[in-house]
Design a protein around this motif. Structure first.
Motif, PDB file in Angstrom:
ATOM      1  N   THR A  93      20.072  16.037 -41.938  1.00 31.14           N
ATOM      2  CA  THR A  93      20.543  16.107 -40.557  1.00 31.14           C
ATOM      3  C   THR A  93      20.798  17.531 -40.087  1.00 31.14           C
ATOM      4  O   THR A  93      20.587  17.843 -38.926  1.00 31.14           O
ATOM      5  CB  THR A  93      21.822  15.284 -40.360  1.00 31.14           C
ATOM      6  N   ARG A  96      14.260  15.065 -37.662  1.00 29.56           N
ATOM      7  CA  ARG A  96      15.177  13.991 -37.259  1.00 29.56           C
ATOM      8  C   ARG A  96      14.390  12.752 -36.845  1.00 29.56           C
ATOM      9  O   ARG A  96      14.630  12.141 -35.813  1.00 29.56           O
ATOM     10  CB  ARG A  96      16.114  14.456 -36.146  1.00 29.56           C
ATOM     11  N   HIS A 125      22.995  18.159 -35.671  1.00 26.67           N
ATOM     12  CA  HIS A 125      23.169  16.797 -35.186  1.00 26.67           C
ATOM     13  C   HIS A 125      22.607  16.596 -33.781  1.00 26.67           C
ATOM     14  O   HIS A 125      22.169  15.495 -33.447  1.00 26.67           O
ATOM     15  CB  HIS A 125      24.645  16.395 -35.228  1.00 26.67           C
ATOM     16  N   CYS A 126      22.616  17.644 -32.958  1.00 25.88           N
ATOM     17  CA  CYS A 126      22.143  17.455 -31.583  1.00 25.88           C
ATOM     18  C   CYS A 126      21.392  18.654 -31.007  1.00 25.88           C
ATOM     19  O   CYS A 126      21.297  18.792 -29.790  1.00 25.88           O
ATOM     20  CB  CYS A 126      23.299  17.069 -30.666  1.00 25.88           C
ATOM     21  N   ALA A 181      21.871   8.431 -35.965  1.00 24.81           N
ATOM     22  CA  ALA A 181      22.416   9.009 -37.204  1.00 24.81           C
ATOM     23  C   ALA A 181      21.499   8.744 -38.395  1.00 24.81           C
ATOM     24  O   ALA A 181      21.466   9.525 -39.347  1.00 24.81           O
ATOM     25  CB  ALA A 181      23.804   8.450 -37.474  1.00 24.81           C
ATOM     26  N   THR A 182      20.730   7.674 -38.335  1.00 20.09           N
ATOM     27  CA  THR A 182      19.822   7.319 -39.437  1.00 20.09           C
ATOM     28  C   THR A 182      18.472   8.035 -39.360  1.00 20.09           C
ATOM     29  O   THR A 182      17.657   7.892 -40.260  1.00 20.09           O
ATOM     30  CB  THR A 182      19.581   5.799 -39.447  1.00 20.09           C
ATOM     31  N   THR A 187      16.610  10.827 -40.132  1.00 16.78           N
ATOM     32  CA  THR A 187      16.725  12.021 -40.980  1.00 16.78           C
ATOM     33  C   THR A 187      15.398  12.454 -41.594  1.00 16.78           C
ATOM     34  O   THR A 187      15.349  13.471 -42.287  1.00 16.78           O
ATOM     35  CB  THR A 187      17.725  11.770 -42.117  1.00 16.78           C
TER      36      THR A 187
END
Length: 181
Positions: free
Chosen positions: A56, A77, A134-135, A156-157, A159
């Protein structure tokens, strides 16, 4: 909302250019995690998941040669149906970040977009450094001569990391993926 940068004025091929580099120490805190690396690989037409490279918060350092592909690059991602594509279109002389399938994009009509910048090869290849968290995605290409920054909102999953080529092949000379989280 981007990494702190060191900006320099350099003479490149007889012209003055602003060059940007991420400033700071990017040594991972967790020294137990080995970096993922790959070298001397031909990327055939299609998208190819790199087992062992998922994460991530990561830094990607890659050198890639165009070959016959119309477009090539990496997808970060990802999860098989979505991901953020960072690619090069040699015939157009562009590098881009495509966030149309990057995760949550439907909150505004113009968010799902492709950002591009002009790029030229250096000795027949492209050197690209990408920071992903993350973003956000931050791209520094050709030693910081070209930069792109974009927000992303993946699940979130999401990756997975992939390399891809469209319409031919490309050669991945070197790839190092450093994991931060």
């Amino acid at each position: 909302m981007s990494l702190v940068r060191e900006v320099s004025l350099l003479s490149i091929d007889g012209s003055w250019r602003l060059v940007q580099q991420a400033a700071g120490d990017f040594t991972p805190h967790d020294q137990q995690r080995p970096a993922f690396s790959l070298s001397g690989v031909e990327i055939t037409d299609g998208q190819h998941v790199l087992e062992g490279a998922s994460g991530t918060v990561q830094r990607f350092e890659l050198t890639i040669e165009p070959g016959t592909a119309e477009e090539f690059g990496i997808v970060v991602r990802g999860d098989g149906s979505q991901g953020t594509r960072i690619g090069v279109r040699p015939a157009e002389g562009t590098i881009f970040v495509d966030r149309r399938e990057s995760g949550q994009t439907n909150f505004h009509e113009s968010f799902a977009s492709i950002e591009t910048a002009p790029i030229l090869t250096a000795d027949g290849s492209y050197e690209i450094e990408v920071y992903v968290d993350h973003c956000s995605v931050e791209v520094f290409a050709q030693g910081g001569q070209v930069t792109l920054t974009d927000l992303i909102f993946p699940a979130a999953t999401s990756t997975a990391v992939s390399v891809y080529a469209i319409g031919g092949t490309a050669r991945l000379n070197d790839l190092t993926v450093t994991q931060y989280a």
